[in-house]
Write an enzyme that holds these catalytic residues in place. Sequence first.
Site, mmCIF file in Angstrom:
data_model
loop_
_atom_site.group_PDB
_atom_site.id
_atom_site.type_symbol
_atom_site.label_atom_id
_atom_site.label_comp_id
_atom_site.label_asym_id
_atom_site.label_seq_id
_atom_site.Cartn_x
_atom_site.Cartn_y
_atom_site.Cartn_z
ATOM 1 N N HIS A 155 0.830 -1.206 0.000
ATOM 2 C CA HIS A 155 0.000 0.000 0.000
ATOM 3 C C HIS A 155 0.864 1.256 0.000
ATOM 4 C CE1 HIS A 155 -3.702 2.306 1.175
ATOM 5 N NE2 HIS A 155 -2.787 3.107 1.721
ATOM 6 N N GLU A 156 1.811 1.311 0.915
ATOM 7 C CA GLU A 156 2.654 2.502 1.009
ATOM 8 C C GLU A 156 3.559 2.629 -0.210
ATOM 9 O OE1 GLU A 156 1.800 4.623 3.094
ATOM 10 O OE2 GLU A 156 0.548 3.313 4.330
ATOM 11 N N HIS A 189 1.751 4.582 -2.864
ATOM 12 C CA HIS A 189 1.880 6.027 -2.650
ATOM 13 C C HIS A 189 3.253 6.520 -3.126
ATOM 14 C CE1 HIS A 189 -1.803 6.912 -0.528
ATOM 15 N NE2 HIS A 189 -1.567 6.041 0.434
ATOM 16 N N GLU A 199 -4.733 7.546 -3.094
ATOM 17 C CA GLU A 199 -5.189 6.268 -2.557
ATOM 18 C C GLU A 199 -5.522 5.274 -3.676
ATOM 19 O OE1 GLU A 199 -4.923 5.276 0.408
ATOM 20 O OE2 GLU A 199 -4.464 7.195 1.359
#
Length: 500
Positions: free
Chosen positions: A264-265, A268, A294
């Site tokens: 997830h990170e 980003h 997101e």
Amino acid sequence: MEEKLQRLKTLMAEVVDLQAAAAVLSWDQQTYMPPAGAEERSEQLATLSRLIHLKATAPEVGQLIEDLLPYAETLPPDSDEARLIYKAKRAYDKQTKVPTDLVAEFTQVTTLAQEAWVQARAESNFAHFRPHLEKVVELRRAYAECFAPYDHVYDPLLDDFEPGMKTAEVQAIFNALRPHQVDLVRQIATRPPVEDGFLFLRYSEKKQWDFGMEVITRFGYDWKAGRQDRSAHPFTTAFGLGDVRITTRIHPRNLVSGLFSTMHECGHALYHQGIGRNLRRTILADGASMAVHESQSRMWENLVGRSKPFWRYAYPRLQALFPRQLGNVSLEAFYKAINKVKPSFIRVEADEATYNLHIMLRLELEIALAEGSLDVQDLPEAWNSRMQDYLGIVPPNDRLGVLQDVHWSAGLIGYFPTYALGNLVSAQLWETIQRDIPDVEAQIARGEFADLLAWLREKIHQHGAKFEPQELVQRVTGSPITPEPYLRYLSAKYGEIYGL
């Protein structure tokens, strides 16, 4: 005009530099700073935020923008220069409505609230965090009042993260989503449960960490322009285009929690690492919005990371790392386990079918806090009541309930809706990707991500904040943000897993 534009760029670059310096201090606080440093760190960050605000709202900046607006109208509308001037105008108009003292106080209060939250979460003690959150909410209401009159008090808070989006628009999207997601969860509840106990055996934290690093290296994360550390709540921060850092947290008895947080990170970070160098040290060197941001993190975490093609590539390696735990677990069983639908307490570990319900819960609570119809002291009870209504479960303690997320300690009231909007955008983009790269799933199954990343770089990343979010999504997909692709994605995925 060229001289004035260059002067504006110079002044904004100084603001960007100071913001990067503040980000370093914030990152350090959440990773390595000793707890006793919180008070002085809050003062340091308050000083920086005061300087940033004074520089950003200086009369010279406003005059330059006004002088340059007619010039911007003569430029190609999609040029960096025109977009920079219009973006600067929007930012200046917002920032000059807010007193510098309020900005500095907010920074100091949230810095102290961060440390209080860490302790409160560790002790599952909301009472310790409550006075800090009360002050945060008070300051967020004061901030919103700077933008009165408004359609809704939550609008100015939402606008900080999703420019141009109104509370009523988000509520309409969620109202359209809610019945479909609730119905899907109810259908799945009638099917035999998926076995996932093997995910919660003991797993080496170092091997989990190393595997996550391998995966995001394969995704394309540039380690010369970033690093990964541990924090109480995973996050991504950027000090510039060449220094984009991520954090994660590893659980010894949850194999996939840390892995999916890392993915997830990484999503980003890939976005920020891909912003065009022509935008460096400008206010355009950022994401279009948090929903678009997101969409990138949720895409790499879910549409890639929880997909069957990805695990055709990655599962043999994971089995080799953990032969005792996974040696007798088939790929199909593993795939179903990591996509198991079951109401759970922790948002960041929620399955895709129930995730948005966590967001809807938080949106309702944030709106009530902003309106003043909910007192902070009543927040745990309200949280638990909505958990029962939305997910049919009640957290046994504050740590698994109202204290689980870092956002409120950081004053990020208005952020949560962007997670759900990001889910919608990710699916919308994915349908376009599948048309533009017909063999994308076959590539993923071979562990090849270069074409996917190149597409995202071209369509999304390089533009930074040049385009408003709805405009960017419309340009890429042919439609503004809409829930239909996401609902199609969920129905197809879980229809196959659960035989619906």
